[in-house]
Design an enzyme around this catalytic site. Structure first.
Site, mmCIF file in Angstrom:
data_model
loop_
_atom_site.group_PDB
_atom_site.id
_atom_site.type_symbol
_atom_site.label_atom_id
_atom_site.label_comp_id
_atom_site.label_asym_id
_atom_site.label_seq_id
_atom_site.Cartn_x
_atom_site.Cartn_y
_atom_site.Cartn_z
ATOM 1 N N ASP A 330 -31.189 1.564 1.632
ATOM 2 C CA ASP A 330 -29.960 0.954 2.108
ATOM 3 C C ASP A 330 -29.813 -0.408 1.429
ATOM 4 O O ASP A 330 -30.714 -0.868 0.733
ATOM 5 C CB ASP A 330 -29.975 0.830 3.633
ATOM 6 C CG ASP A 330 -28.579 0.849 4.236
ATOM 7 O OD1 ASP A 330 -27.612 0.537 3.520
ATOM 8 O OD2 ASP A 330 -28.456 1.164 5.434
ATOM 9 N N GLU A 530 -21.640 -2.693 10.954
ATOM 10 C CA GLU A 530 -23.048 -3.024 11.133
ATOM 11 C C GLU A 530 -23.291 -4.528 11.132
ATOM 12 O O GLU A 530 -22.663 -5.272 10.391
ATOM 13 C CB GLU A 530 -23.873 -2.371 10.021
ATOM 14 C CG GLU A 530 -23.426 -2.754 8.620
ATOM 15 C CD GLU A 530 -24.183 -2.004 7.554
ATOM 16 O OE1 GLU A 530 -25.415 -1.916 7.653
ATOM 17 O OE2 GLU A 530 -23.536 -1.499 6.623
#
Length: 850
Positions: A330, A530
């Site tokens: 990520d 997020e």
């Protein structure tokens, strides 16, 4: 539908999954966890019967390509930069195996880039990747994107309800159709690879990514993972990775939905069995269906970051479960591994990471990784394994044989972007995802030939109803014009009412000229993604309650109120439920908000059922094992028009929160306290503090002594421009400090002035995250008069009632900067002991209490 689905999937090992999920607390102590005796993978994790089988012809081609590659070419396959930080010449020189566009990144840095612009960039980078004039490689690159509820980065694309709404619809066939539509719209812009599905099983709805989860039930997540992977990639025995399909990514491995406190990128302390039973079921479904990539998670498991977790990435995922695709990181996730940074992380490769997602530090990481292989820190066998996996997926996807992006069958087909048939599928998903929580006196369905008032700031706001990951990363700074072809919830209501001969009025604040027969109020959470969405409690609008005031204003006038609640999670809205005659959980419906009206006016009945239990307490988590946390409405609940109402108008509204709000929240206590980071600003210049002295424009900073060495901070403003010392959250993520309003609290600090004060000196706060418009949520309170009253070089405590900041529009559920000292005039001050102090508002130096 729910019972038939559960009956279908609750077989074999999954019976144990559901027993564990319903009878045990996943956040077990280390007595039952890995710290005592790590389990061998085979004791917990299954060997999967993956539908995409090894093919000798594919393996032969992979071996042939690998044998011809230099070490430099191999490392380049493992590096994934971002489009804002590479150009065509970089691709030609290095031949990166892949690249991505992050949220809010567009071709030419243009939010309104057309599909042709996306294809043009894809074509240029593809051609550069197969140009061997500099790097000697002709291996095609591939483009990855976060198309998480449709092709959400592209203006005009169909935006489907976010995953939480799809979970409430509980229709795997519909979800597969949505994934296929997404694949086609993505391919129309020349992109090969989608970072979806997210298969987190959320156990604490305070987590800011709850809306990216289909359910708190691992059974639904497992079934949906299968559907999405097949929708994106095609079935293994049909059109697998054909010219209408894209590579999918099951993410984020593993346990991201189960961190302590719902902390994004936090620590999951579940036992290994619970990690599999609850959090890994999406991988059982997605990998069995043939997902070709897995994204490693930001979270830790028992304190060890997943990007560096060899046991889980290699022993479990690759060897035991049999996954033969690649593991991608990520966004700079490797940099969080112990001993690593964004530019240097052999540990992640050795643990089993195959591709570094390294947006802008790619050059240093490439060089360091190359040197580490040559030095033997990383074994050549590990590099060959990683590159083989990347090549295997590229061969399976036909990237060596397909035309270039601009010449593929779907590329450039503008008709696919937001196609009418695609929008109708999205509208179906909206209708099936709505959950009716309350329907007093059969308020719904409504008659469209009445006089109807539509109120609330979500009524005519496609950006708000779409949530995060909508055009921009956080879903902010969008207007309805950014969603051409989409419809707001008000658009649908207006169409129904006008066609039936009724009257409709839109008034966000609820004012009207003629009393309506009914009011539909559309309200809810502002968009977030997020990092920014984490909350300390599930209380809706703690400290402000503007929407509750609107509901109560209408109800006090004898007007029936229908609430349509937009949110990325179930929330504690007892007061709002009490003030509503009907209450609809609409989740985040996406671009086709007009379909909400199809259900409100009875053209379709409600079908949605809660895939997350609705909280009875502000901090409810799943399986807490505490009877006081029995949900207000259980998993699977959802009324139809023919069902009796079950909620009264007298739900408990007393706030009982178990928090640390009775303890001071430290910002500066000798050192700067986590999660805050100190920055200096002057005009358009900024600097993160990493030394004891700094000068930035009009501001000079240094550490000084108050009680002990360097426990205070001295700032001197020279008066040439506005400058500030600012404490901001790490990565400028929003922090939920709303519980601090419950006591009530005050912002407290010790200050010593060293000069005359002749201009305003302000204490500020703001809640602006990345991409927010400047000034959208910020304020400064002038304390110059208080400072003038302090003797020179004398330490004095000053405190400010937090309500002063609330009154000026500060949203404590998403605070980015809890303290800023600023001035445009000349002044010299020292600060120490900055904290938020509970039960201190009434005695504050600056009070705003009524």
């Amino acid at each position: 539908m729910r019972k038939s689905l559960l009956a279908k999937v609750v077989t074999g090992a999954l019976v144990g999954v559901l027993v564990s999920a319903c009878s045990s607390d996943e956040n077990v102590s280390s007595v039952d966890g890995i710290k005592d005796q790590p389990s061998k993978a085979s004791a917990v994790w299954p060997q999967l019967d993956i539908e995409v089988k090894a093919d000798p012809a594919v393996e032969k081609k992979v071996s042939e390509i690998l044998s011809s590659m230099t070490l430099e070419q191999k490392i380049a396959q493992m590096i994934q930069p971002e489009i804002r930080d590479i150009n065509v010449e970089d691709m030609r020189k290095y031949g990166f195996g892949s690249y991505l566009n992050g949220g809010g990144a567009f071709p030419n840095n243009d939010k309104h880039a057309t599909p042709d612009d996306w294809i043009a960039l894809a074509e240029k980078l593809y051609q550069a990747s197969i140009d061997d004039s500099l790097d000697g490689s002709t291996i095609p690159t591939m483009w990855g994107t976060d198309a998480v509820h449709g092709h959400n980065n592209v203006i005009g694309a169909t935006l489907f309800p976010h995953n939480i709404g799809l979970g409430a619809a509980n229709n795997p066939e519909l979800v597969e159709k949505i994934a296929h539509i997404t694949a086609k719209e993505v391919m129309a812009t020349g992109i090969d690879w989608v970072f979806a599905p997210t298969v987190a099983v959320v156990r604490d709805d305070r987590w800011g990514r709850t809306y990216e989860s289909y359910s708190e039930d691992p059974a639904i997540v497992r079934e949906y993972a299968t559907s999405v992977v097949k929708g994106l990639q095609g079935a293994a025995d049909k059109d697998f990775l054909s010219d209408q399909r894209v590579i999918s990514t099951v993410k984020h491995f593993v346990g991201d939905g189960g961190t302590v406190g719902g902390d994004d990128q936090g620590d999951n302390i579940a036992s290994e069995q619970a990690l599999f039973d609850i959090h890994a079921q999406g991988y059982v479904g997605g990998l069995t269906a043939g997902a070709q990539s897995v994204m490693a998670s930001f979270n830790s498991w028992h304190g060890e970051k997943l990007h560096g977790h060899k046991y889980l990435l290699t022993d479990v995922l690759k060897e035991q479960m049999g996954f033969d695709g690649f593991v991608v990181g990520d966004w700079n996730g490797h940099g969080q591994v112990k001993g690593c940074n964004n530019e240097d992380c052999a540990q992640a490769i050795n643990a089993g990471l195959d591709i570094f997602m390294v947006p802008n530090d790619w050059k240093a990481l490439y060089d360091n990784t190359l040197a580490q292989v040559k030095a033997g820190t990383i074994a050549m066998s590990r590099i060959d394994d990683a590159v083989s996996r990347i090549l295997r997926v590229k061969v399976r996807a036909g990237l060596f044989d397909k035309p270039s992006p601009a010449n593929r069958p779907l590329s450039g087909d503008r008709s696919l972007i937001g196609k009418a048939e695609h929008r109708e599928v999205a509208a179906q998903a909206v209708r099936e995802s709505l959950v009716l929580l309350k329907n007093k006196d059969n308020t719904l369905p409504l008659s469209a030939n009445k006089r109807i008032l539509v109120a609330g700031d979500g009524a005519d706001n496609i950006g708000k109803q779409s949530g995060g990951w909508s055009i921009t990363w956080q879903g902010t700074n969008n207007t309805n014009d950014d969603f051409p072809g989409g419809t707001s919830i008000y658009d649908g209501i207006k169409a129904h009412v006008e066609s039936a001969g009724g009257e409709v009025q839109l008034a966000v604040n609820g004012d009207f000229d003629t009393k309506p027969d009914v009011a539909i109020v559309v309200f809810g959470e502002e968009p977030y993604a997020e990092g920014h969405g984490d909350r300390e409690t599930l209380i809706y609008q703690q400290g402000t309650k503007q929407d509750l005031a609107l509901l109560e204003k209408l109800k006090s006038q004898g007007i029936p109120v229908v609430s349509v609640f937009i949110s990325g999670r179930p929330m504690w809205v007892n007061a709002e439920l009490n003030a509503s005659d009907a209450f609809v959980a609409a989740w985040l419906p996406g671009s086709e908000g007009g379909a909400v009206a199809d259900v409100l006016f009875g053209e379709h009945d409600f079908k949605g059922k809660l895939s997350f239990s609705w909280p009875s307490e502000p901090q409810q988590i799943v399986n807490k094992g505490d009877e006081t946390y029995a949900p207000l409405l259980p998993y699977g609940f959802g009324l139809t028009f023919s069902d009796d109402n079950v909620l009264s108008d007298a739900l408990n509204t007393e706030i009982k929160v178990s928090t640390d709000s009775n303890q001071p929240m430290q910002i500066l206590n000798g050192a700067v306290q986590s999660p805050w980071v100190l920055w200096l600003y002057s005009g358009d210049k900024s600097l993160a503090v990493n030394a004891s002295t700094h000068t930035v424009g009009a501001l000079t900073y240094r550490t000084v002594d108050k009680e002990v060495q360097e426990d205070a901070r001295k700032v001197t403003f020279d008066g040439t421009e506005f400058a500030a010392m600012r404490f901001a959250s790490k990565s400028f993520f929003r922090e939920d400090l709303s519980a601090q309003l419950l006591t009530p609290a005050a912002l407290s600090f010790n200050v010593s002035r060293h000069s005359e004060i002749s201009s305003p000196v302000t204490i500020g706060m703001n809640c602006e995250g990345e991409g927010d418009a400047p000034g959208s949520c910020s304020t400064q309170i002038d304390i110059s008069e208080q400072l003038k009253a302090i003797p020179v070089d004398t330490w004095t405590n000053v405190s400010i009632d937090l309500k002063c900041f609330v009154d000026e529009g500060i949203d404590f559920t998403g605070l980015v900067v809890p303290f800023e000292l600023g001035s445009a005039g000349k002044a010299s001050l020292s600060m120490a002991d900055i904290h938020i102090k509970p039960d201190a508002a009434k005695a504050a130096s600056i009070s705003c209490q009524n």
